[in-house]
Design a protein around this motif. Structure first.
Motif, short mmCIF file in Angstrom:
data_model
loop_
_atom_site.label_atom_id
_atom_site.label_comp_id
_atom_site.label_asym_id
_atom_site.label_seq_id
_atom_site.Cartn_x
_atom_site.Cartn_y
_atom_site.Cartn_z
N VAL A 136 -0.97 7.07 -8.11
CA VAL A 136 -2.31 7.66 -8.16
C VAL A 136 -3.34 6.68 -7.61
O VAL A 136 -4.26 7.06 -6.87
CB VAL A 136 -2.66 8.08 -9.60
N LEU A 137 -3.19 5.39 -7.99
CA LEU A 137 -4.09 4.37 -7.48
C LEU A 137 -4.03 4.31 -5.95
O LEU A 137 -5.06 4.24 -5.27
CB LEU A 137 -3.75 3.02 -8.10
N PHE A 139 -3.20 6.68 -3.97
CA PHE A 139 -3.81 7.90 -3.43
C PHE A 139 -5.33 7.74 -3.33
O PHE A 139 -5.93 8.06 -2.30
CB PHE A 139 -3.45 9.09 -4.32
N PHE A 140 -5.97 7.25 -4.42
CA PHE A 140 -7.43 7.13 -4.40
C PHE A 140 -7.88 6.07 -3.40
O PHE A 140 -8.90 6.24 -2.73
CB PHE A 140 -7.95 6.82 -5.80
N SER A 142 -6.28 5.31 -0.64
CA SER A 142 -6.09 5.92 0.67
C SER A 142 -7.19 6.95 0.95
O SER A 142 -7.72 7.04 2.07
CB SER A 142 -4.71 6.59 0.75
N LEU A 143 -7.54 7.74 -0.08
CA LEU A 143 -8.57 8.75 0.09
C LEU A 143 -9.92 8.10 0.39
O LEU A 143 -10.69 8.58 1.24
CB LEU A 143 -8.66 9.61 -1.17
N ALA A 144 -10.17 6.97 -0.31
CA ALA A 144 -11.42 6.24 -0.06
C ALA A 144 -11.46 5.70 1.36
O ALA A 144 -12.51 5.74 2.04
CB ALA A 144 -11.56 5.11 -1.07
N SER A 147 -12.17 8.53 3.74
CA SER A 147 -13.58 8.93 3.62
C SER A 147 -14.49 7.92 4.32
O SER A 147 -15.46 8.29 5.01
CB SER A 147 -13.97 9.04 2.14
N THR A 175 -4.84 15.17 0.91
CA THR A 175 -4.91 15.60 -0.50
C THR A 175 -3.85 16.66 -0.79
O THR A 175 -3.17 16.62 -1.83
CB THR A 175 -6.31 16.14 -0.83
#
Length: 693
Positions: A136-137, A139-140, A142-144, A147, A175
């Protein structure tokens, strides 16, 4: 093979203390990060020689450092350290695609590449990390990063309108990929945990069953070499029955070589490796001489390296079977002394047992009779119904029933006289006596009587016909001879009378000769005297004898066909019998031919057989008479036989003579077109058979 050897060396040197599953992970991580390290060093080297190209040397150095650090973590057995190195992927994506450290295209053009690299890192974590927080870490983070990359290009807030269609938005793609794969991963882990729990429960249940089983069970572990071959079997566990049955404790055998343990138990008479590994039959029997016990051995292989060997004590069963077999042999010997066959048949007509003398030609296998029905034993349906009815009558009225019947077996058909008597309320005993010889003798006597009666009738008809046939030519010869003395007869009439006297005289001689031949055949006084026979000379003699005597009233041309022109051509046979046989066949051909061709000849077959042939273009033989033409005194009903004399024994004599010479007289005939008779003799001691073609 080389990679496996390298893996084994690394395991022994660096990870010997780890579990096998961890060792496998470490080998894979070392391989992955090793490839990354090699590629990063190659890239750094190439970029050092191309400084003006604008490549980020610091990025290359950092990538090499991180990959070598991950390799070091793997070599030191630190799985988490090697796995966590994947968190450097967002850093290097920033360095190569977003930062100002090197020249690159606009970040908006590489944002999809960034998402693919981040997905690859996510898959890496799925495979190597069991911690969901780490995934999960990642993922966030990577998402950051994605963005931020969109933000740098001023397309973060209008990304859903910028990308057409909107599903190509990298944030949405990443996502959606994460949510789908994360959900599937959780389901898969949940299923694996459930299966592991079930497997654990089954293993515990199996362990309890094995411990409480009356079988003597040992669990063996296979140790294998680098090629997967079993090096040795180790005793891992035994149940309580094994301990008490073989008087040996678990602590004495646990961890020991199976070969040593079983040699100790059975005094070296049991090959455990052969039984467990190489015996294709998973159930076998073994007699332990040292214990005087019989064991049935069951081998199970539920796992690649796990084997179960179970010993079932069947000593009592074996002894009981041996005792029953001894009793059965004893009673069977007593029953075999009686020349009858005994069957036990239940009320439904099923054979339960039987006893038959083993020395008889009539042999039946147990598997072919016991358990089968009287309806399957070869009886006709009506006979089987009759036997079934007698069985019911025996059981109901306690009577004795008798039946005569035939039975088909692999050795032939046998005739029996069966007597049925009640054995108990559900079965009867059948005593069957083989009457095949007696019945065969009776049938033979009946047939012989019929044949004798037929022969007597035929002989009576023959003698009556012979009397008539002799009297007719004798009267002609006597009367025509008296007429020849008349001085008023001219030369033409005198010639016709002389021809008639010659024909009837020759006919009388043939009839007397055939009668003499027949008497010799019936008294078996004909002996074969082989000598060298010149074939061409014999056929010419027959031709010279028959051809001039063909009546002028017949328009017949006689042809001689000699396959080998050599005058010395010949072989060993009885000259007189061969000559007589051919003469009979030629006389028949002339007799039943009014016009056309009569052909006498022979041909060689493969230089080891000679085929004699007599053919004609006469009246032929009807198909209905084919089976009777070799019967004695039989004459075919045709227009020639109605106007000429004959005894009906010529062809039977010829057939008998040919069989004495070692051949078989054969023929084919077409009505109104002619006949052909032939026989083949062995070309023994032949000479002069080479021919020019």
């Amino acid at each position: 093979m080389l990679l496996k050897r390298i893996s084994d060396i690394l395991i022994i040197k660096f990870w010997a203390a780890h579990e096998k599953s961890v060792q496998k992970q470490l080998i894979q991580l070392l391989f992955i990060w090793g490839i990354v390290a090699v590629l990063s060093v190659i890239a750094l080297t190439l970029h050092l020689f191309d400084v003006d190209s604008g490549h980020c040397l610091i990025c290359d150095i950092m990538l090499s450092a991180v990959s070598f650090m991950a390799v070091a973590c793997a070599l030191n057995g630190k799985v988490d350290c090697a796995v966590n190195s994947i968190f450097s992927v967002p850093v290097f994506i920033y360095a190569f695609y977003i930062s100002d450290f090197n020249s690159h295209v606009s970040p908006i053009e590489t944002v999809h590449q960034s998402s693919w690299w981040l997905m690859a890192g996510l898959i890496f974590l799925y495979y190597y990390s069991r911690l969901e927080t780490r995934i999960v870490l990642y993922f966030f983070v990577s998402l950051a990063l994605l963005s931020f990359q969109l933000f740098v290009t001023d397309h973060l807030f209008d990304s859903f309108t910028y990308y057409t269609p909107f599903i190509t938005n990298p944030l949405l793609i990443f996502t959606a990929f994460f949510l789908t794969t994360f959900y599937l991963r959780k389901r898969l882990i949940s299923l694996i945990e459930k299966l592991e729990d079930q497997l654990k429960m089954h293993a515990e249940g199996i362990t309890k069953v094995l411990q409480s089983s009356s079988f003597l069970i040992a669990r063996l572990t296979a140790e294998r070499d680098e090629d997967g071959n079993v090096v040795q079997l180790i005793v891992e566990k035994v149940n309580h029955a094994f301990e008490s049955g073989f008087k040996i404790n678990l602590y004495e055998v646990q961890g020991q070589k199976a070969e040593y343990v079983f040699n100790l138990i059975f005094k070296g008479k049991f090959d455990v490796d052969k039984t467990v590994l190489f015996n294709k039959r998973k159930v076998s029997e073994f007699h332990a001489n040292s214990m005087d016990k019989w064991f049935k051995i069951h081998v199970l292989n539920p796992n690649y390296n796990i084997y179960y060997i179970a010993f079932e004590d069947i000593t009592k069963t074996k002894n009981k079977i041996a005792e029953l077999e001894a009793n059965k042999r004893r009673y069977k010997v007593l029953l075999e002394a009686i020349p009858d066959i005994f069957f036990v048949i239940d009320k439904d007509g099923i054979y339960e047992d039987f006893v038959i003398k083993e020395s008889d030609l009539f042999k039946i296998e147990d598997a072919n009779i016991i358990g089968s029905s009287i309806y399957d034993a070869g009886f006709p349906d009506r006979m089987a119904d009759k036997i079934y009815s007698c069985i019911q009558d025996c059981i109901k009225t306690n009577s004795i029933e008798s039946i005569e019947y035939s039975l088909n077996t692999p050795n032939g058909t046998f005739l029996f006289e069966m007597r049925l008597a009640k054995l108990n309320n559900r079965s009867v005993i059948s005593v069957a006596r083989d009457i095949t010889k007696r019945k065969t003798a009776e049938f033979s006597l009946e047939k012989a009587l019929v044949r004798a009666e037929e022969s007597d009738k035929l002989k009576s008809a023959f003698l009556s016909n012979l009397s008539h046939e002799i009297r007719t030519p004798m009267n002609i010869i006597t009367n025509f001879s008296r007429m020849l003395a008349s001085p008023e007869m001219d030369s033409m009439e005198r010639l016709e009378l002389t021809d008639a006297i010659n024909q009837n005289g020759q006919q009388l001689i043939n009839m007397i000769d055939n009668t003499i031949h027949l008497s010799k055949i019936e008294t078996e006084s004909i002996s074969i005297n082989n000598s060298y026979c010149r074939v061409n000379q014999i056929l010419r003699d027959i031709y010279n004898k028959v051809s001039p005597n063909i009546p002028d009233s017949k328009d017949i041309r006689m042809k001689l066909v000699l396959d080998v022109a050599n005058p010395e051509f010949g072989f060993e046979t009885d000259i007189d019998v061969l000559k007589e046989t051919l003469s009979i066949l030629v006389d028949n051909a002339v007799k039943y031919t009014n016009s056309g061709l009569v052909e006498l000849g022979y041909e060689m077959i493969m230089n080891n057989q000679i085929k004699f042939i007599v053919s004609d273009t006469g009246i032929g033989i009807p198909k209905d008479d084919f089976e009777n033409i070799f019967s004695r005194f039989y004459r075919v009903q045709n227009k020639i036989n109605q106007t000429t004399s004959g005894s009906g024994i010529g062809l039977p004599i010829a057939q008998h003579y040919v069989s004495l010479l070692g051949g078989e007289l054969e023929f084919h005939s077409t009505l109104d077109k002619g006949s052909e008779f032939w026989f083949i003799l062995p070309f023994k001691e032949g000479r002069g058979y080479m021919r020019l073609v």
